[in-house]
Design a protein around this motif. Structure first.
Motif, PDB file in Angstrom:
ATOM      1  N   ILE B  11       0.875  -1.179   0.000  1.00 47.75           N
ATOM      2  CA  ILE B  11       0.000   0.000   0.000  1.00 47.75           C
ATOM      3  C   ILE B  11       0.909   1.224   0.000  1.00 47.75           C
ATOM      4  O   ILE B  11       1.933   1.240   0.687  1.00 47.75           O
ATOM      5  N   ILE B  12       0.557   2.185  -0.822  1.00 47.64           N
ATOM      6  CA  ILE B  12       1.352   3.410  -0.847  1.00 47.64           C
ATOM      7  C   ILE B  12       0.480   4.570  -0.429  1.00 47.64           C
ATOM      8  O   ILE B  12      -0.640   4.739  -0.936  1.00 47.64           O
ATOM      9  N   ALA B  13       0.983   5.345   0.488  1.00 46.69           N
ATOM     10  CA  ALA B  13       0.189   6.457   0.996  1.00 46.69           C
ATOM     11  C   ALA B  13       1.022   7.720   1.015  1.00 46.69           C
ATOM     12  O   ALA B  13       2.240   7.681   1.183  1.00 46.69           O
ATOM     13  N   LYS B  14       0.349   8.800   0.841  1.00 45.16           N
ATOM     14  CA  LYS B  14       0.986  10.097   1.035  1.00 45.16           C
ATOM     15  C   LYS B  14       0.366  10.732   2.253  1.00 45.16           C
ATOM     16  O   LYS B  14      -0.835  10.910   2.320  1.00 45.16           O
ATOM     17  N   VAL B  15       1.207  11.005   3.236  1.00 49.24           N
ATOM     18  CA  VAL B  15       0.700  11.601   4.467  1.00 49.24           C
ATOM     19  C   VAL B  15       1.130  13.058   4.490  1.00 49.24           C
ATOM     20  O   VAL B  15       2.216  13.389   4.027  1.00 49.24           O
ATOM     21  N   GLY B  16       0.272  13.905   5.008  1.00 50.24           N
ATOM     22  CA  GLY B  16       0.648  15.305   5.147  1.00 50.24           C
ATOM     23  C   GLY B  16       0.056  16.164   4.061  1.00 50.24           C
ATOM     24  O   GLY B  16      -0.772  15.708   3.276  1.00 50.24           O
ATOM     25  N   LEU B  17       0.494  17.380   4.037  1.00 48.36           N
ATOM     26  CA  LEU B  17      -0.229  18.384   3.256  1.00 48.36           C
ATOM     27  C   LEU B  17       0.363  18.662   1.890  1.00 48.36           C
ATOM     28  O   LEU B  17      -0.269  19.312   1.071  1.00 48.36           O
ATOM     29  N   ASP B  18       1.579  18.185   1.629  1.00 44.93           N
ATOM     30  CA  ASP B  18       2.155  18.553   0.335  1.00 44.93           C
ATOM     31  C   ASP B  18       1.331  17.941  -0.792  1.00 44.93           C
ATOM     32  O   ASP B  18       0.888  16.799  -0.737  1.00 44.93           O
ATOM     33  N   GLY B  19       1.175  18.733  -1.858  1.00 43.57           N
ATOM     34  CA  GLY B  19       0.043  18.501  -2.743  1.00 43.57           C
ATOM     35  C   GLY B  19       0.211  17.670  -3.989  1.00 43.57           C
ATOM     36  O   GLY B  19      -0.751  17.473  -4.692  1.00 43.57           O
ATOM     37  N   HIS B  20       1.365  17.140  -4.340  1.00 43.89           N
ATOM     38  CA  HIS B  20       1.374  16.420  -5.608  1.00 43.89           C
ATOM     39  C   HIS B  20       1.796  14.964  -5.412  1.00 43.89           C
ATOM     40  O   HIS B  20       2.443  14.610  -4.440  1.00 43.89           O
ATOM     41  N   ASP B  21       1.403  14.138  -6.359  1.00 39.96           N
ATOM     42  CA  ASP B  21       1.677  12.713  -6.171  1.00 39.96           C
ATOM     43  C   ASP B  21       2.321  12.095  -7.405  1.00 39.96           C
ATOM     44  O   ASP B  21       2.224  10.899  -7.619  1.00 39.96           O
ATOM     45  N   ARG B  22       2.991  12.924  -8.179  1.00 38.87           N
ATOM     46  CA  ARG B  22       3.620  12.394  -9.391  1.00 38.87           C
ATOM     47  C   ARG B  22       4.620  11.288  -9.042  1.00 38.87           C
ATOM     48  O   ARG B  22       4.597  10.215  -9.624  1.00 38.87           O
ATOM     49  N   GLY B  23       5.471  11.574  -8.065  1.00 37.35           N
ATOM     50  CA  GLY B  23       6.497  10.602  -7.683  1.00 37.35           C
ATOM     51  C   GLY B  23       5.889   9.294  -7.206  1.00 37.35           C
ATOM     52  O   GLY B  23       6.327   8.206  -7.585  1.00 37.35           O
ATOM     53  N   VAL B  24       4.852   9.408  -6.396  1.00 29.26           N
ATOM     54  CA  VAL B  24       4.205   8.218  -5.849  1.00 29.26           C
ATOM     55  C   VAL B  24       3.602   7.376  -6.963  1.00 29.26           C
ATOM     56  O   VAL B  24       3.649   6.149  -6.940  1.00 29.26           O
ATOM     57  N   LYS B  25       3.039   8.051  -7.959  1.00 28.90           N
ATOM     58  CA  LYS B  25       2.435   7.313  -9.069  1.00 28.90           C
ATOM     59  C   LYS B  25       3.497   6.572  -9.884  1.00 28.90           C
ATOM     60  O   LYS B  25       3.254   5.457 -10.351  1.00 28.90           O
ATOM     61  N   ILE B  26       4.651   7.193 -10.034  1.00 28.13           N
ATOM     62  CA  ILE B  26       5.739   6.510 -10.753  1.00 28.13           C
ATOM     63  C   ILE B  26       6.157   5.255  -9.988  1.00 28.13           C
ATOM     64  O   ILE B  26       6.333   4.182 -10.570  1.00 28.13           O
ATOM     65  N   VAL B  38      -0.645  -3.146  -5.968  1.00 23.53           N
ATOM     66  CA  VAL B  38      -0.334  -1.883  -5.301  1.00 23.53           C
ATOM     67  C   VAL B  38      -1.626  -1.136  -4.992  1.00 23.53           C
ATOM     68  O   VAL B  38      -2.346  -0.723  -5.891  1.00 23.53           O
ATOM     69  N   VAL B  39      -1.911  -0.989  -3.714  1.00 20.45           N
ATOM     70  CA  VAL B  39      -3.085  -0.210  -3.319  1.00 20.45           C
ATOM     71  C   VAL B  39      -2.627   1.231  -3.161  1.00 20.45           C
ATOM     72  O   VAL B  39      -1.670   1.512  -2.439  1.00 20.45           O
ATOM     73  N   TYR B  40      -3.291   2.115  -3.875  1.00 21.73           N
ATOM     74  CA  TYR B  40      -2.924   3.514  -3.755  1.00 21.73           C
ATOM     75  C   TYR B  40      -4.066   4.282  -3.101  1.00 21.73           C
ATOM     76  O   TYR B  40      -5.224   4.136  -3.483  1.00 21.73           O
ATOM     77  N   THR B  41      -3.744   5.064  -2.089  1.00 20.21           N
ATOM     78  CA  THR B  41      -4.809   5.663  -1.263  1.00 20.21           C
ATOM     79  C   THR B  41      -5.023   7.137  -1.528  1.00 20.21           C
ATOM     80  O   THR B  41      -5.926   7.731  -0.948  1.00 20.21           O
ATOM     81  N   GLY B  42      -4.190   7.739  -2.347  1.00 22.53           N
ATOM     82  CA  GLY B  42      -4.395   9.163  -2.631  1.00 22.53           C
ATOM     83  C   GLY B  42      -3.673  10.071  -1.649  1.00 22.53           C
ATOM     84  O   GLY B  42      -2.906   9.624  -0.796  1.00 22.53           O
ATOM     85  N   LEU B  43      -3.964  11.336  -1.788  1.00 26.45           N
ATOM     86  CA  LEU B  43      -3.233  12.372  -1.049  1.00 26.45           C
ATOM     87  C   LEU B  43      -3.804  12.633   0.342  1.00 26.45           C
ATOM     88  O   LEU B  43      -4.924  12.244   0.647  1.00 26.45           O
ATOM     89  N   HIS B  44      -3.025  13.316   1.150  1.00 24.64           N
ATOM     90  CA  HIS B  44      -3.488  13.910   2.407  1.00 24.64           C
ATOM     91  C   HIS B  44      -4.094  12.912   3.378  1.00 24.64           C
ATOM     92  O   HIS B  44      -5.152  13.157   3.952  1.00 24.64           O
ATOM     93  N   ARG B  45      -3.451  11.799   3.563  1.00 25.86           N
ATOM     94  CA  ARG B  45      -3.983  10.846   4.526  1.00 25.86           C
ATOM     95  C   ARG B  45      -3.379  11.092   5.904  1.00 25.86           C
ATOM     96  O   ARG B  45      -2.250  11.555   6.021  1.00 25.86           O
TER      97      ARG B  45
END
Ligand SMILES: Nc1nc2c(ncn2[C@@H]2O[C@H](COP(=O)(O)OP(=O)(O)OP(=O)(O)O)[C@@H](O)[C@H]2O)c(=O)[nH]1
Ligand SMILES: [Mg+2]
Lengths: 325, 138
Positions: B11-26, B38-45
């Motif tokens: 599972i890949i998560a982005k925690v916190g307020l920074d706003g882009h997820d290009r790197g995570v998507k790569i 790969v479970v992707y949960t989106g931004l701002h978790r």
């Protein structure tokens, strides 16, 4: 300790609703582990309470966004909700990106909602291998509504009808002129139609087109066959139409129960599961046993003495299957 | 039977307020191309949301990416929540930017690996394979 727990040891914890045990059991069901078979049989005995709702529609039509809102709405009615969200596997690597959770932030962290993502792993029909066992697990764990979000549907991808008690087909306005449900040939499978993205100006036209088509079906048949599927316009981000959709789902459930159709559907689901399971067993048996025999057959084929048809029959006989004449 | 048991779940998560997820998507694409689910949960978790999702998804690896500089509070929180839920066999991997000494400290706390922002995707894939292999079957 949890890590190596046997599936049988997990069954009671699943019934007690323990998230770790449910999650692990779901993995075992998904992998088709032989070790899990008797545990899944036990779990099956503890099912039958959940109402199973299928949500289907073309990619990007707004299924996940809607599922999250519908789940939240069921929560306000104090019902626990299990969600199985299916996305396609890559045919090249076998891996997948399961992105339905992106839209489900709202219900993440609510202990009354269990969300599980599954990859199709080559299964056609819009479901994943193990989806129905996953439904059993969530049912046995006490989730009263289990929602399955299928992968985007096409003509051949309507397995959901033989998996769910209530099927909701989602159509989004502005994805082309035609109603996608008609194009995909899935108009008929809907117990309820949801027109998503109701904030878009074309949404009302999609609603009236859809109602027109459904009415035409009735006119052609000369009578109302069973019941006419309601059309509900929704706008998930604004929470519009969600209560209506949930009420339509509940009304359908009551209709099924009072008309006796629920038992018919349950029976159809059992039949389909049995046939699917048999197919999988055949396929696996075949994969396991053909190995040693194929080389010899290929040698014979090379001489031209036998045809591929004959070779196929010998191969099946070797696996223990008699092909009828 | 060709078994699917060994498909690695991440599972890949982005925690916190920074706003882009290009790197995570790569990264997600690289892991998928490496045969993983790969479970992707989106931004701002939040840490709580990420841990709940990781438990429900029964992942082998929880990858958390953050650029906001909050890693010294977020990772300990994630590790503590996992422990609390009896899920501390989930391997935590961090990504983003941070100084070496803080990366070392996080590893001491139980983060399995820190992959800094410029780590090539194939190294990320091989690192995750290695960590899961070292842990053994689920
Ligand atoms: N304007 C508008 N956009 C919406 C609405 N519902 C969903 N969307 C957007 O439509 C896009 C697709 O939504 P999803 O919920 O991911 O659609 P999906 O059918 O689950 O997609 P797949 O799972 O990829 O097939 C997203 O960008 C949503 O934000 C709505 O009611 N109005
Ligand atoms: Mg979706």
């Amino acid at each position: 300790m949890m890590r190596r727990a046997s599936s049988l040891d997990l069954v009671d914890a699943v019934s007690a609703g323990e998230p770790r045990a449910i999650a692990r059991m779901l993995s075992r069901a998904e992998s088709g582990a032989v070790e899990a078979r008797s545990a899944l049989d036990l779990i099956y005995q503890r099912t039958g309470r959940a109402h199973v709702v299928g949500i289907t529609g073309v990619p990007g039509s707004g299924k996940s966004t809607l599922v999250a809102k519908v789940a939240a709405q069921f929560r306000t009615r104090r019902r626990k909700v299990g969600i199985i969200a299916i996305d396609p596997s890559s045919p090249f690597s076998g891996g997948s990106i399961l992105g339905d959770r992106i839209r489900m932030g709202e219900v993440t962290g609510d202990p009354g909602v269990f969300v599980r993502s599954m990859a199709t792993r080559g299964a056609l029909g819009g479901l994943a291998r193990g989806t129905l066992e996953a439904v059993d697990i969530l049912d046995a764990a006490g989730y009263e509504v289990v929602i399955i979000e299928t992968v985007g549907v096409g003509q051949d991808e309507v397995d959901i009808v033989r998996a769910a008690h209530t099927t909701v087909v989602v159509s989004a306005p502005g994805l082309g002129d035609d109603i996608q449900a008609i194009k995909a040939g899935v108009l008929e499978i809907a117990d309820i139609h949801a027109v998503s993205k109701g904030d878009k100006p074309e949404a009302d036209k999609t609603v009236s087109d859809l109602k027109g088509m459904l009415g035409l079906g009735v006119a052609l048949a000369g009578r109302i066959v069973g019941r006419l599927a309601p059309v509900v316009k929704t706008c998930a981000p604004k929470n519009e139409g969600i209560a209506e959709l949930v009420e339509a789902i509940d009304a359908h459930r009551e209709y099924l129960a009072s008309s006796g159709e629920l038992e018919q559907r349950r029976q159809a689901i059992r039949e389909r599961r049995t046939l699917k399971a048999a197919e999988v067993i055949l396929h696996d048996e075949f994969e396991n046993h053909r190995e040693g025999r194929m080389a010899a057959l290929l040698a014979e084929l090379g001489t031209g003495r036998i045809s591929p048809q004959t070779a196929a029959r010998r191969l099946l006989a070797h696996v223990g299957m008699e092909a009828s004449e | 039977m060709k078994t699917k048991t060994d498909t690695i779940r991440v599972i890949i998560a982005k925690v916190g307020l920074d706003g882009h997820d290009r790197g995570v998507k790569i990264v997600a694409r690289a892991l998928r191309d490496g045969g993983m689910d790969v479970v992707y949960t989106g931004l701002h978790r939040t840490a709580e949301e990420v841990v709940d999702a990781a438990v429900q998804e029964d992942v082998d690896v929880l990858g958390v990416s953050l650029l906001s500089g909050a890693h010294m509070t977020i990772f300990p929180k994630i590790l503590q929540l996992l422990k609390q839920k009896g899920a501390d066999d989930i391997l935590v991997v961090g990504g983003g930017v941070m100084p070496d000494d803080e990366a070392a400290e996080l590893k001491k706390m139980g983060v399995k690996e820190i992959l800094l922002q410029d780590t090539p995707p194939e190294v990320i894939v091989s690192t995750i394979r290695r960590l899961v292999a070292e842990r053994g079957p689920k």
